[in-house]
Enzyme design. Structure first.
Site, short mmCIF file in Angstrom:
data_model
loop_
_atom_site.label_atom_id
_atom_site.label_comp_id
_atom_site.label_asym_id
_atom_site.label_seq_id
_atom_site.Cartn_x
_atom_site.Cartn_y
_atom_site.Cartn_z
CD GLU A 161 45.72 14.98 55.74
OE1 GLU A 161 46.19 13.99 55.18
OE2 GLU A 161 45.40 16.03 55.15
CB CYS A 182 44.60 19.69 53.15
SG CYS A 182 46.11 18.74 53.18
CG HIS A 228 46.03 23.00 50.46
ND1 HIS A 228 46.46 22.89 51.76
CD2 HIS A 228 46.53 21.91 49.81
CE1 HIS A 228 47.17 21.78 51.89
NE2 HIS A 228 47.23 21.17 50.72
P1 HMG Z 1 60.52 15.96 43.87
O1 HMG Z 1 60.19 15.07 42.72
O2 HMG Z 1 61.61 15.52 44.78
O3 HMG Z 1 60.90 17.40 43.38
O4 HMG Z 1 59.24 16.19 44.73
P2 HMG Z 1 61.12 17.95 41.88
O5 HMG Z 1 62.29 17.29 41.28
O6 HMG Z 1 59.80 17.93 41.12
O7 HMG Z 1 61.51 19.45 42.22
C1 HMG Z 1 60.59 20.30 42.82
C2 HMG Z 1 60.69 21.66 42.11
O8 HMG Z 1 61.98 22.18 42.37
C3 HMG Z 1 60.54 21.57 40.60
O9 HMG Z 1 59.90 22.77 40.19
C4 HMG Z 1 61.99 21.60 40.13
O10 HMG Z 1 62.16 22.09 38.80
C5 HMG Z 1 62.60 22.53 41.15
P3 HMG Z 1 58.84 22.76 38.99
O11 HMG Z 1 59.57 22.28 37.79
O12 HMG Z 1 57.74 21.77 39.41
O13 HMG Z 1 58.35 24.17 38.93
N1 HMG Z 1 64.04 22.34 41.31
C6 HMG Z 1 64.92 23.37 41.41
N2 HMG Z 1 64.75 24.70 41.36
C7 HMG Z 1 65.86 25.49 41.50
N3 HMG Z 1 67.12 24.99 41.67
C8 HMG Z 1 67.32 23.66 41.70
C9 HMG Z 1 66.20 22.78 41.58
N4 HMG Z 1 66.04 21.43 41.59
C10 HMG Z 1 64.71 21.18 41.42
N5 HMG Z 1 68.54 23.18 41.86
C11 HMG Z 1 56.90 16.62 45.04
C12 HMG Z 1 58.24 17.18 44.54
C13 HMG Z 1 55.89 17.73 45.12
C14 HMG Z 1 56.39 15.55 44.07
C15 HMG Z 1 57.10 15.97 46.43
O14 HMG Z 1 57.57 16.93 47.35
C16 HMG Z 1 55.87 15.32 47.00
O15 HMG Z 1 55.52 14.18 46.67
N6 HMG Z 1 55.14 16.03 47.90
C17 HMG Z 1 53.95 15.50 48.57
C18 HMG Z 1 52.72 15.62 47.69
C19 HMG Z 1 52.31 17.07 47.51
O16 HMG Z 1 52.65 17.94 48.29
N7 HMG Z 1 51.47 17.32 46.49
C20 HMG Z 1 50.92 18.65 46.25
C21 HMG Z 1 49.51 18.60 45.69
S1 HMG Z 1 48.46 17.52 46.63
C22 HMG Z 1 48.05 18.44 48.06
O17 HMG Z 1 48.28 19.60 48.12
C23 HMG Z 1 47.39 17.69 49.19
C24 HMG Z 1 48.27 17.43 50.39
O18 HMG Z 1 48.45 18.62 51.12
C25 HMG Z 1 47.63 16.36 51.27
C26 HMG Z 1 46.21 16.50 51.68
O19 HMG Z 1 45.34 17.07 51.04
O20 HMG Z 1 45.92 15.90 52.70
C27 HMG Z 1 49.65 16.92 50.02
#
Ligand code: HMG
Length: 447
Positions: A83, A120, A244
């Site tokens: 991609e 992906c 994935h």
């Molecule tokens: P964010 O909002 O910066 O992170 O981005 P957050 O605040 O949600 O924190 C992440 C996790 O860390 C959370 O865990 C927090 O609690 C934890 P959860 O509650 O979800 O279990 N956390 C901590 N843990 C321990 N100590 C701390 C601490 N602080 C926070 N101090 C987000 C996260 C995934 C939204 C961002 O990285 C993003 O937008 N990523 C890109 C999109 C993505 O990867 N989506 C996944 C599903 S879609 C997919 O897989 C397809 C893809 O591969 C593309 C394709 O298919 O082509 C992306």
């Protein structure tokens, strides 16, 4: 029926790394544990200035052809899943074949080449195409080369920046394969979604939180569809479940949902009921909200049980090993998860006893589609997996400072033209050399 499946794998990581807890988090003013514990990531891979999706794919493919002793005319099909393509017409597979033809006698003139796109999940779709081509008897005894290659970059400052990565996985699909046999049974969960997309732009528009919900929903549907063909999946019949992995924390969530699903109406649910009660059934609740609250409480309790933790530690956690240190490789990600699982089996000393075991593979692509199928481990798996040199590649990555990382991000931004010195020295590999007269990207092999 002769077995068809994956005969060989080679992995090529970008040659640079960014340390997320120690280099990235402090600059973002964030707790390093958000990365290590929350997202589950240690480092991400980046391409050096002379690397891109073509060099990484071609270098992985060359390692594979060399190791298997294959000549170009023994390959009847080259499909690239990506991609990160930079050309809307000429497929990346032609660039990769062109690279390989610089170093081999003979050529890929009679191989069918293409490019697969669906975020992906397209790496898995390209394997399906290869499987179908062989099953249809169109391969004339030749093998298919499937290459999943991506540079997964997000806009600077986007929350997804934490999950970047770059690398390629080359896979050989053949009859009588050495690693895993594929099956005809597949389940799909597919819907028109706008969670992550790149409409004529290099960096994705992402609704991160929603993308996680969409991932879980489509995976559940794919699992239900798969079970509608093969019957209920029983936890003890799956050796590993490579999914994935956009980041390990996503798979941690998916693993819990999957376990709840596959233990419903089983003796495991009965056993667990003594300590955490039975799974909530929607019909027993007056409102959707009350049901969802009960589910959330049940999931929290399930997560804490020894039974679940043991299953997770054996079936899911080992699939995350490579992802933790390279980040999201988009199309290559689920194939890294499979390789991580097999590496774990080899490290545990499994050998003949592992032959015939089942992997439950869950692929996913935003936009969105999930696919679930199972694979059966073949004699020969261990020798193939032990031939991987990914540990050496990982150990020799150049460790970027934050300032260097910002430069590397700009080098690989198609809208920018910056001049940055390479961080590593090319050594026996394909390199990007510039642009040709029709704006095509050009490549050389450096001895
Ligand atoms: P964010 O909002 O910066 O992170 O981005 P957050 O605040 O949600 O924190 C992440 C996790 O860390 C959370 O865990 C927090 O609690 C934890 P959860 O509650 O979800 O279990 N956390 C901590 N843990 C321990 N100590 C701390 C601490 N602080 C926070 N101090 C987000 C996260 C995934 C939204 C961002 O990285 C993003 O937008 N990523 C890109 C999109 C993505 O990867 N989506 C996944 C599903 S879609 C997919 O897989 C397809 C893809 O591969 C593309 C394709 O298919 O082509 C992306």
């Amino acid at each position: 029926m002769t077995a068809v499946g994956i005969d060989a794998i080679e992995i090529r990581t970008g040659k640079l790394q960014l340390d997320l807890p120690n280099t990235f988090a402090p600059k973002k003013g964030e707790d390093p544990e958000k990365y290590t514990k929350g997202l589950g990531l240690e480092t991400s891979s980046f391409p050096d200035v002379y690397e891109d999706i073509v060099t990484m794919g071609a270098n992985a493919a060359k390692s594979l052809l060399d190791r298997k002793g294959l000549a170009p005319d023994e390959i009847g099909r080259i499909d690239v899943a990506t991609e990160s393509a930079f050309d809307h017409s000429k497929p990346v597979s032609t660039y990769i074949a062109g690279c390989l033809e610089q170093v081999y006698d003979g050529d890929f003139r009679h191989a069918n080449k293409g490019e697969r796109k669906f975020a992906c999940v397209s790496g898995t779709q390209a394997i399906d195409d290869a499987y179908n081509w062989i099953r249809a008897g169109r391969n004339r005894g030749r093998a298919a080369l499937v290459i999943a290659t991506d540079t997964a970059l997000y806009e600077r400052g986007d929350p997804g920046e934490a999950t970047q990565g770059a690398g390629a996985v080359a896979m050989l699909v053949t009859e009588d394969p050495s690693i895993v046999e594929l099956s005809t049974e597949q389940g799909y969960g597919s819907m028109d979604e706008t969670d992550f997309l790149k409409p004529n732009q290099q960096f994705p528009s992402v609704d991160g939180k929603r993308s996680m919900q969409v991932y879980l929903s489509r995976m559940r549907e794919a699992l239900e569809d798969y079970e509608s063909i093969v019957g209920p999946v029983e936890p003890d019949t799956v050796a590993y479940a490579p999914f994935h992995t956009p980041f390990p924390g996503m798979v941690r969530k998916a693993g819990l949902f999957a376990y709840r699903h596959i233990t419903r109406n089983t003796s495991i649910e009965d056993d667990l009921a003594e300590s955490i009660g039975r799974q909530p059934r929607e019909d027993d609740y007056e409102s959707r909200e009350a049901y969802e609250e009960a589910i959330s409480e049940y999931m929290d309790a399930l997560k804490g049980t020894d039974r679940y933790q043991e299953w997770y530690a054996e079936t899911i956690e080992p699939t995350l090993g490579l992802s933790r240190v390279v980040g999201n490789w988009y199309t290559g990600s689920v194939h890294l998860a499979r390789a991580s699982a097999l590496r774990d089996a080899a490290e545990r000393g499994l050998d003949d006893a592992f032959v015939g075991e089942r992997l439950l593979v869950g692929s996913y692509g935003s936009g969105a589609q999930a696919e679930i199928h199972s694979e059966t481990v073949r004699p020969g798996w261990r020798e193939e997996i032990e031939a991987l040199d990914i540990d050496e590649q990982l150990a020799s990555r150049y460790d970027l400072s934050f300032e260097e990382y910002t430069q590397v991000h700009e080098v690989h931004d198609y809208d920018k033209s910056v001049d940055v010195e390479e961080f590593t020295v090319p050594d026996g590999e394909f390199v990007f050399t510039g642009w040709g007269r029709m704006n095509e990207r050009t490549y050389d092999y450096v001895e």
